[in-house]
Design a protein around this motif. Structure first.
Motif, mmCIF file in Angstrom:
data_model
loop_
_atom_site.group_PDB
_atom_site.id
_atom_site.type_symbol
_atom_site.label_atom_id
_atom_site.label_comp_id
_atom_site.label_asym_id
_atom_site.label_seq_id
_atom_site.Cartn_x
_atom_site.Cartn_y
_atom_site.Cartn_z
ATOM 1 N N SER A 222 0.847 -1.186 0.000
ATOM 2 C CA SER A 222 0.000 0.000 0.000
ATOM 3 C C SER A 222 0.884 1.238 0.000
ATOM 4 O O SER A 222 1.866 1.303 0.746
ATOM 5 N N GLY A 223 0.524 2.215 -0.824
ATOM 6 C CA GLY A 223 1.292 3.454 -0.830
ATOM 7 C C GLY A 223 1.270 4.128 0.530
ATOM 8 O O GLY A 223 2.307 4.548 1.050
ATOM 9 N N ILE A 224 0.080 4.246 1.130
ATOM 10 C CA ILE A 224 -0.033 4.855 2.447
ATOM 11 C C ILE A 224 0.709 4.026 3.484
ATOM 12 O O ILE A 224 1.414 4.567 4.348
ATOM 13 N N GLY A 225 0.572 2.714 3.409
ATOM 14 C CA GLY A 225 1.259 1.839 4.359
ATOM 15 C C GLY A 225 2.761 2.024 4.320
ATOM 16 O O GLY A 225 3.420 2.154 5.362
ATOM 17 N N LYS A 226 3.313 2.075 3.121
ATOM 18 C CA LYS A 226 4.764 2.227 2.995
ATOM 19 C C LYS A 226 5.219 3.632 3.383
ATOM 20 O O LYS A 226 6.324 3.802 3.906
ATOM 21 N N ALA A 227 4.351 4.628 3.158
ATOM 22 C CA ALA A 227 4.706 5.989 3.578
ATOM 23 C C ALA A 227 4.827 6.059 5.093
ATOM 24 O O ALA A 227 5.755 6.666 5.639
ATOM 25 N N LYS B 128 13.263 -6.927 0.596
ATOM 26 C CA LYS B 128 12.759 -6.119 -0.522
ATOM 27 C C LYS B 128 12.015 -4.890 -0.002
ATOM 28 O O LYS B 128 12.170 -3.786 -0.529
ATOM 29 N N LEU B 129 11.213 -5.090 1.030
ATOM 30 C CA LEU B 129 10.436 -3.984 1.575
ATOM 31 C C LEU B 129 11.339 -2.922 2.194
ATOM 32 O O LEU B 129 11.157 -1.724 1.960
ATOM 33 N N LEU B 130 12.337 -3.347 2.969
ATOM 34 C CA LEU B 130 13.243 -2.390 3.605
ATOM 35 C C LEU B 130 14.031 -1.597 2.570
ATOM 36 O O LEU B 130 14.278 -0.401 2.755
ATOM 37 N N ALA B 131 14.427 -2.261 1.480
ATOM 38 C CA ALA B 131 15.147 -1.548 0.417
ATOM 39 C C ALA B 131 14.242 -0.500 -0.224
ATOM 40 O O ALA B 131 14.675 0.626 -0.518
ATOM 41 N N ASP B 132 12.975 -0.844 -0.425
ATOM 42 C CA ASP B 132 12.004 0.095 -0.988
ATOM 43 C C ASP B 132 11.797 1.277 -0.044
ATOM 44 O O ASP B 132 11.739 2.438 -0.476
ATOM 45 N N LEU B 133 11.707 1.007 1.250
ATOM 46 C CA LEU B 133 11.475 2.073 2.231
ATOM 47 C C LEU B 133 12.669 3.019 2.317
ATOM 48 O O LEU B 133 12.493 4.211 2.584
ATOM 49 N N ASP C 283 3.670 0.567 -6.962
ATOM 50 C CA ASP C 283 3.809 0.358 -8.408
ATOM 51 C C ASP C 283 3.130 -0.949 -8.809
ATOM 52 O O ASP C 283 3.808 -1.952 -9.049
ATOM 53 N N GLU C 284 1.812 -0.950 -8.856
ATOM 54 C CA GLU C 284 1.035 -2.150 -9.187
ATOM 55 C C GLU C 284 1.392 -3.312 -8.255
ATOM 56 O O GLU C 284 1.418 -4.462 -8.675
ATOM 57 N N GLU C 285 1.643 -2.991 -6.996
ATOM 58 C CA GLU C 285 2.082 -4.011 -6.038
ATOM 59 C C GLU C 285 0.933 -4.764 -5.386
ATOM 60 O O GLU C 285 1.110 -5.864 -4.880
ATOM 61 N N HIS C 286 -0.240 -4.154 -5.373
ATOM 62 C CA HIS C 286 -1.419 -4.849 -4.842
ATOM 63 C C HIS C 286 -2.396 -5.229 -5.955
ATOM 64 O O HIS C 286 -2.958 -6.316 -5.949
ATOM 65 N N THR C 287 -2.573 -4.332 -6.922
ATOM 66 C CA THR C 287 -3.515 -4.570 -8.014
ATOM 67 C C THR C 287 -2.856 -4.195 -9.330
ATOM 68 O O THR C 287 -2.387 -3.066 -9.499
ATOM 69 N N LEU C 288 -2.811 -5.140 -10.248
ATOM 70 C CA LEU C 288 -2.231 -4.860 -11.556
ATOM 71 C C LEU C 288 -3.023 -3.751 -12.240
ATOM 72 O O LEU C 288 -4.251 -3.733 -12.218
ATOM 73 N N GLY C 289 -2.284 -2.813 -12.842
ATOM 74 C CA GLY C 289 -2.926 -1.717 -13.546
ATOM 75 C C GLY C 289 -3.204 -0.498 -12.696
ATOM 76 O O GLY C 289 -3.694 0.517 -13.204
ATOM 77 N N MET C 290 -2.895 -0.557 -11.373
ATOM 78 C CA MET C 290 -3.143 0.585 -10.487
ATOM 79 C C MET C 290 -1.844 1.010 -9.810
ATOM 80 O O MET C 290 -1.070 0.178 -9.340
ATOM 81 N N ARG C 291 -1.610 2.333 -9.766
ATOM 82 C CA ARG C 291 -0.431 2.886 -9.097
ATOM 83 C C ARG C 291 -0.891 3.921 -8.059
ATOM 84 O O ARG C 291 -2.008 4.438 -8.137
ATOM 85 N N CYS C 292 0.003 4.205 -7.134
ATOM 86 C CA CYS C 292 -0.358 5.102 -6.028
ATOM 87 C C CYS C 292 0.882 5.845 -5.540
ATOM 88 O O CYS C 292 1.987 5.293 -5.524
ATOM 89 N N LEU C 293 0.673 7.107 -5.150
ATOM 90 C CA LEU C 293 1.701 7.930 -4.504
ATOM 91 C C LEU C 293 1.199 8.310 -3.126
ATOM 92 O O LEU C 293 0.025 8.631 -2.956
ATOM 93 N N ALA C 294 2.062 8.314 -2.120
ATOM 94 C CA ALA C 294 1.613 8.655 -0.765
ATOM 95 C C ALA C 294 2.728 9.302 0.041
ATOM 96 O O ALA C 294 3.916 9.103 -0.235
#
Length: 284
Positions: free
Chosen positions: A162-167, A199-204, A216-227
């Motif tokens: 989730s974009g919000i989750g990772k933020a 992988k998650l820690l590197a992304d964070l 980047d389409e990490e939960h649903t293909l075809g959907m992106r999010c910024l947070a």
């Protein structure tokens, strides 16, 4: 003749009839409350559920479910549709949920920022909080586009996808993230899901440097999010604000342009709530 010893106050209490039954009343009441709250959660998670469905999902007898639902309905926590027979969340539960939002101050304060973010980006803008290792969406302003993202308020999502989750996670020390996620699996939803802790820690780490997260389409293909994270008065990330939409409308160039806009919106909500940013916090 010697005086007969008088029983102590403790012995007298033990001897009173019905003592044991009274002592057992509390656990029974707790069990009823636990079952009622379980049903309330099931009803809230559905758009309308039949009694038999709730009985199957809860593992309780239909007669028990009906009795508990009737009691909850008496307090306005649930209601039954007279035509379909489906049970839905009640007005009182909605009022309690709104009380939570008032306490958090997010519902009212974030609204103009969500509208501005939606108008600036053309995509759906969202507010979510972290709860028990999940993301819970509490408010949104939908895009006017025919194809758009939609997150029902109250919906839970996986924090690692989730974009919000990772933020929010990006503001935590690595050790704290490891404590939260080391005992749970990270489900793989798409080939882009950060489904391992490394992988998650590197992304964070990239998120911390950049100032906003990307789903980047990490939960649903075809959907992106910024947070980006929202902070309270103690410099703790209590929520996140995001824009979500179809990947075809959010290519890399658009993400780069909107990233600072999303972060500015998060900073605006933080200031409006009396919060302070915590850019100086370093992961350990």
């Amino acid at each position: 003749m010697a005086d007969k010893p008088q029983p102590s106050r403790q012995d007298q209490l033990r001897a009173k009839p019905g003592r044991k039954a009274n002592e057992n009343a509390a656990p029974s009441s707790v069990q009823v409350l636990d079952r009622s709250l379980k049903l309330l959660d099931l009803v809230a998670s559905a758009d309308g559920a039949a009694l038999t469905e709730l009985a199957d999902q809860s593992g309780m007898a239909p007669s028990t479910v009906h009795r508990l639902l009737t009691a909850l309905a008496g307090h306005g926590m649930v209601t039954r549709d007279a035509e379909t027979g489906a049970w839905t969340i009640g007005l009182k539960a909605f009022e309690i949920g709104n009380a939570f939002l008032r306490f958090r101050k997010l519902g009212t304060i974030s609204r103009p920022f969500l509208k501005q973010l939606m108008e600036r980006s053309g995509e759906t803008a969202n507010i979510g909080i972290e709860d028990g290792g999940d993301v819970v969406f509490i408010s949104q302003v939908e895009s006017h586009a025919p194809m758009r993202a939609f997150f029902r308020p109250g919906r839970r999502g996986p924090i690692h996808a989730s974009g919000i989750g990772k933020a929010i996670l990006s503001t935590w020390p690595d050790a704290e993230i490891e404590r939260l996620l080391s005992t749970r699996s990270l489900p793989r939803f798409t080939e882009n899901t950060r489904d391992t802790l490394s992988k998650l820690l590197a992304d964070l780490e990239v998120t911390r440097t950049r100032g906003w997260s990307i789903d980047d389409e990490e939960h649903t293909l075809g959907m992106r999010c910024l947070a980006a994270p929202i902070f309270n008065e103690y410099g703790e990330a209590i929520a996140g604000i995001s824009v979500s939409g179809p990947a075809v409308r959010l290519p890399d160039g658009t993400l780069a342009e909107l990233g600072p806009v999303v972060r500015a919106a998060a900073e605006g909500v933080t200031r409006a709530m009396g919060g302070v940013g915590n850019d100086s916090r370093k992961p350990s």
